[in-house]
Design a protein around this motif. Structure first.
Motif, short mmCIF file in Angstrom:
data_model
loop_
_atom_site.label_atom_id
_atom_site.label_comp_id
_atom_site.label_asym_id
_atom_site.label_seq_id
_atom_site.Cartn_x
_atom_site.Cartn_y
_atom_site.Cartn_z
N PRO A 75 10.54 2.13 17.32
CA PRO A 75 9.18 2.59 16.99
C PRO A 75 9.19 4.01 16.45
N SER A 76 8.26 4.30 15.57
CA SER A 76 8.08 5.65 15.04
C SER A 76 7.48 6.55 16.12
N VAL A 77 8.14 7.66 16.39
CA VAL A 77 7.62 8.62 17.38
C VAL A 77 6.27 9.15 16.91
N VAL A 78 6.16 9.47 15.63
CA VAL A 78 4.91 10.02 15.09
C VAL A 78 3.77 9.01 15.24
N ASN A 79 4.02 7.75 14.88
CA ASN A 79 2.98 6.73 15.01
C ASN A 79 2.59 6.53 16.48
N CYS A 80 3.57 6.56 17.36
CA CYS A 80 3.31 6.42 18.79
C CYS A 80 2.42 7.55 19.29
N VAL A 81 2.80 8.78 18.99
CA VAL A 81 2.03 9.94 19.45
C VAL A 81 0.62 9.92 18.85
N PHE A 97 -5.28 0.37 23.27
CA PHE A 97 -4.09 0.09 22.49
C PHE A 97 -4.43 0.21 21.02
N GLY A 98 -3.41 0.33 20.19
CA GLY A 98 -3.65 0.42 18.76
C GLY A 98 -2.36 0.56 18.00
N ASN A 99 -2.53 0.74 16.68
CA ASN A 99 -1.37 0.92 15.82
C ASN A 99 -1.78 1.75 14.61
N VAL A 100 -0.76 2.13 13.86
CA VAL A 100 -0.99 2.84 12.61
C VAL A 100 -0.93 1.80 11.50
N ALA A 101 -1.87 1.85 10.59
CA ALA A 101 -1.93 0.89 9.49
C ALA A 101 -0.56 0.79 8.82
N GLY A 102 -0.07 -0.43 8.69
CA GLY A 102 1.21 -0.65 8.05
C GLY A 102 2.39 -0.58 9.00
N GLY A 103 2.16 -0.15 10.23
CA GLY A 103 3.25 -0.05 11.21
C GLY A 103 3.47 -1.37 11.93
N PHE A 105 4.45 -1.66 15.17
CA PHE A 105 4.31 -1.57 16.61
C PHE A 105 2.87 -1.32 17.04
N THR A 106 2.49 -1.95 18.14
CA THR A 106 1.23 -1.67 18.82
C THR A 106 1.59 -0.85 20.05
N PHE A 107 0.89 0.26 20.25
CA PHE A 107 1.15 1.17 21.38
C PHE A 107 -0.01 1.07 22.35
N SER A 108 0.31 1.11 23.64
CA SER A 108 -0.74 0.97 24.65
C SER A 108 -0.61 2.05 25.72
N LEU A 109 -1.75 2.41 26.27
CA LEU A 109 -1.85 3.35 27.38
C LEU A 109 -2.87 2.75 28.34
N ASP A 110 -2.43 2.50 29.59
CA ASP A 110 -3.27 1.78 30.53
C ASP A 110 -3.18 2.40 31.92
N PRO A 111 -4.20 3.16 32.36
CA PRO A 111 -4.21 3.66 33.73
C PRO A 111 -4.52 2.51 34.70
N ASN A 112 -3.80 2.48 35.81
CA ASN A 112 -4.01 1.42 36.81
C ASN A 112 -3.93 1.98 38.22
N GLN A 113 -4.55 1.28 39.14
CA GLN A 113 -4.48 1.65 40.55
C GLN A 113 -3.05 1.50 41.04
N GLY A 114 -2.72 2.25 42.09
CA GLY A 114 -1.40 2.14 42.71
C GLY A 114 -0.40 3.07 42.09
N GLN A 115 0.84 2.85 42.44
CA GLN A 115 1.93 3.66 41.93
C GLN A 115 2.95 2.75 41.26
N CYS A 116 3.80 3.31 40.43
CA CYS A 116 4.81 2.54 39.71
C CYS A 116 5.67 1.76 40.70
N GLY A 117 5.95 0.51 40.36
CA GLY A 117 6.78 -0.33 41.20
C GLY A 117 5.99 -1.08 42.26
N GLN A 118 4.67 -0.85 42.32
CA GLN A 118 3.81 -1.57 43.26
C GLN A 118 2.91 -2.50 42.49
N LEU A 119 2.45 -3.53 43.15
CA LEU A 119 1.44 -4.40 42.55
C LEU A 119 0.16 -3.60 42.36
#
Length: 125
Positions: A75-81, A97-103, A105-119
């Motif tokens: 993935p392009s770092v610039v498109n991701c950022v 989530f989204g992408n840069v036209a013509g790219g 990759f779709t990039f996503s950012l999702d806040p969720n309850q709990g901590q990493c590694g937990q349901l």
């Protein structure tokens, strides 16, 4: 005279409910710079980051290609950022989530309850 390249066109979709996690933006640069391995078409790379009160799931999904059998790509770092900053700045902390036209990759950012590694939520009884 120089001509500056036009800023990439970022398309994004905001989540409309869920955990509000305005602190997830602090992890964008780390995530985008960490995706340095090839990703096969139809697959993704993802990372989870903890805040004191919730977790932030970030991902890069290789979703689009004009090739019938596309080779793995990084993935392009610039498109991701650019995409994830757009999500952070316009989605009210809910992520999206989204992408840069013509790219590819779709990039996503999702806040969720709990901590990493937990349901995210306990199973119903």
């Amino acid at each position: 005279m120089s001509v500056d390249a036009a800023a990439p066109v970022v398309r994004r979709t905001c989540f409309t409910d869920g955990t509000v996690g305005t602190q997830c933006g602090q992890f964008i640069n780390d995530f985008c710079n960490s995706v340095t391995a090839n990703v096969a078409f139809g697959n993704n790379q993802a990372r989870c980051y903890n805040t004191p009160n919730f977790k932030c799931d970030l991902g890069a999904f290789y979703e689009f290609s004009a090739d019938a059998a596309p080779p793995p790509a990084i993935p392009s770092v610039v498109n991701c950022v650019n995409t994830l900053n757009n999500v952070t700045n316009t989605c009210g902390g809910l992520g999206g989530f989204g992408n840069v036209a013509g790219g590819g990759f779709t990039f996503s950012l999702d806040p969720n309850q709990g901590q990493c590694g937990q349901l995210e939520a306990p199973a119903g009884n």
